[in-house]
Design a protein around this motif. Structure first.
Motif, mmCIF file in Angstrom:
data_model
loop_
_atom_site.group_PDB
_atom_site.id
_atom_site.type_symbol
_atom_site.label_atom_id
_atom_site.label_comp_id
_atom_site.label_asym_id
_atom_site.label_seq_id
_atom_site.Cartn_x
_atom_site.Cartn_y
_atom_site.Cartn_z
ATOM 1 N N LYS A 87 -2.583 -2.077 2.585
ATOM 2 C CA LYS A 87 -3.745 -0.989 2.426
ATOM 3 C C LYS A 87 -3.806 -0.639 1.133
ATOM 4 N N ALA A 88 -2.655 -0.344 0.371
ATOM 5 C CA ALA A 88 -2.700 0.016 -0.957
ATOM 6 C C ALA A 88 -2.930 -0.753 -1.899
ATOM 7 N N ALA A 89 -2.868 -2.197 -1.796
ATOM 8 C CA ALA A 89 -3.161 -3.281 -2.538
ATOM 9 C C ALA A 89 -4.463 -3.469 -2.793
ATOM 10 N N ARG A 90 -5.381 -3.047 -1.767
ATOM 11 C CA ARG A 90 -6.704 -2.970 -1.604
ATOM 12 C C ARG A 90 -7.316 -2.016 -2.470
ATOM 13 N N GLY A 96 -5.609 -0.531 -5.001
ATOM 14 C CA GLY A 96 -4.904 -0.611 -6.238
ATOM 15 C C GLY A 96 -4.108 0.702 -6.380
ATOM 16 N N ARG A 97 -3.488 1.022 -4.938
ATOM 17 C CA ARG A 97 -2.592 2.398 -5.464
ATOM 18 C C ARG A 97 -1.178 2.131 -4.853
ATOM 19 N N GLU A 98 -0.621 0.718 -5.226
ATOM 20 C CA GLU A 98 0.866 0.132 -4.743
ATOM 21 C C GLU A 98 1.828 1.306 -5.540
ATOM 22 N N ASP A 99 1.718 1.398 -6.782
ATOM 23 C CA ASP A 99 2.576 2.267 -7.646
ATOM 24 C C ASP A 99 2.600 3.834 -7.087
ATOM 25 N N LEU A 100 1.489 4.270 -6.676
ATOM 26 C CA LEU A 100 1.665 5.788 -6.145
ATOM 27 C C LEU A 100 2.007 5.586 -4.814
ATOM 28 N N LEU A 101 1.997 4.588 -4.017
ATOM 29 C CA LEU A 101 2.566 4.565 -2.717
ATOM 30 C C LEU A 101 4.073 4.453 -2.618
ATOM 31 N N ALA A 102 4.392 3.640 -3.637
ATOM 32 C CA ALA A 102 5.981 3.236 -3.897
ATOM 33 C C ALA A 102 6.712 4.490 -4.339
ATOM 34 N N THR A 103 6.055 5.256 -5.403
ATOM 35 C CA THR A 103 6.620 6.541 -5.695
ATOM 36 C C THR A 103 6.717 7.525 -4.520
#
Length: 288
Positions: free
Chosen positions: A228-231, A233-240
């Motif tokens: 979902k984060a990839a869709r 564009g929030r992968e870095d935010l989610l990872a952090t």
């Protein structure tokens, strides 16, 4: 809020560009005053000389306490202890002693005919030298070669009894995984510190492949969250956010030290440390 101490793991550089990346990583994370930093071996001992050179250079130039990885793979006892002697001569007093992964193309670890049979033999030989603080690996999720979960705990106790003073765990995705493992180790009489290994997720696809190779279970909810984060564009935010939340939960359960696998990409590790209150010390000058 309790602020944990931290340590960082780096890869040895394979070329000039990677050397600059490693040095940049050290420059970003050194101000956080880590307890130590470690430098890995590649799979199958493929970066033995690179590790030796990187350890010596970091020890001399960074001012940090540097721990060198040392494995049993594809080397005689004499060769392995020779490398340890080189570390000692360079002033390096910390070693992460590991059996090591099988060489490329091999399905299982096979000891060198004149080498150490396993990590316990290596640890015992290093302890007999008396030159090093010895750290070892631990596995909250079952090691691919372990018969069952208890076998990992039994092996860890053997490694501590052989002379290790601290264990660094394989990465995991949920705090409860580490906390259950810590409780089982305590029940088995293991009193040495067990430090959780933390892998900030820079690239979810790469981490999934790594986890599969290591036998680390991947929670379905985590895979869905990154999809979902990839869709969005929030992968870095989610990872952090996820890494910070997990570390905060561990600290809340009494964990006072964290070991970060940086993959020589320091920004996410730095951001998580900042969120946990691990920040550079500010020296105030006296004003007359």
């Amino acid at each position: 809020m309790t602020v944990p101490s931290v340590s960082f793991e780096f890869f040895p550089p394979r070329d000039l560009e990677a050397s600059f990346r490693l040095w940049d990583t050290v420059q970003v994370l050194a101000p956080l005053s880590p307890r130590f930093v470690s430098v890995t071996y590649g799979a199958g001992g493929t970066t033995r000389e690179l590790t030796r050179d990187a350890v010596a250079t970091l020890h001399k130039s960074s001012g940090l306490k540097v721990a060198a990885h040392l494995t049993c793979v594809d080397a005689t006892r004499e060769e392995t202890l020779g490398i340890a002697n080189e570390f000692a001569k360079a002033g390096v007093q910390d070693i992460v002693a590991l059996r090591g992964d099988p060489p490329k193309g091999a399905e299982r670890f096979t000891p060198h005919p004149d080498g150490f049979a396993d990590s316990c033999e290596l640890i015992s030989a290093l302890a007999d030298k008396g030159d090093f603080t010895i750290r070892v690996g631990a596995y909250p999720d079952r090691h691919p070669d372990a018969a069952d979960d208890q076998a990992d705990i039994d092996w860890l106790k053997r490694k501590i009894d052989a002379g290790a003073s601290e264990a660094l765990t394989q990465f995991f995705f949920e705090a409860e995984t580490f906390l259950r493992f810590r409780d089982k180790c305590a029940a088995a009489g293991i009193t040495a510190p067990i430090i959780p290994g933390i892998l900030p997720i820079e690239n979810w696809g790469g981490v999934k492949r790594f986890a599969t190779a290591c036998g680390t279970p991947i929670p379905a909810w985590l895979d869905e969250a990154f999809a979902k984060a990839a869709r969005d564009g929030r992968e870095d935010l989610l990872a952090t956010a996820l890494c910070t939340e997990m570390c905060d939960e561990l600290v809340g359960e009494g964990v006072d030290s964290l070991h970060f696998y940086t993959l020589n990409r320091p920004e996410l590790t730095r951001d998580v440390c900042f969120a946990l209150g691990v920040v550079p010390e500010v020296k105030l000058e006296n004003v007359a």
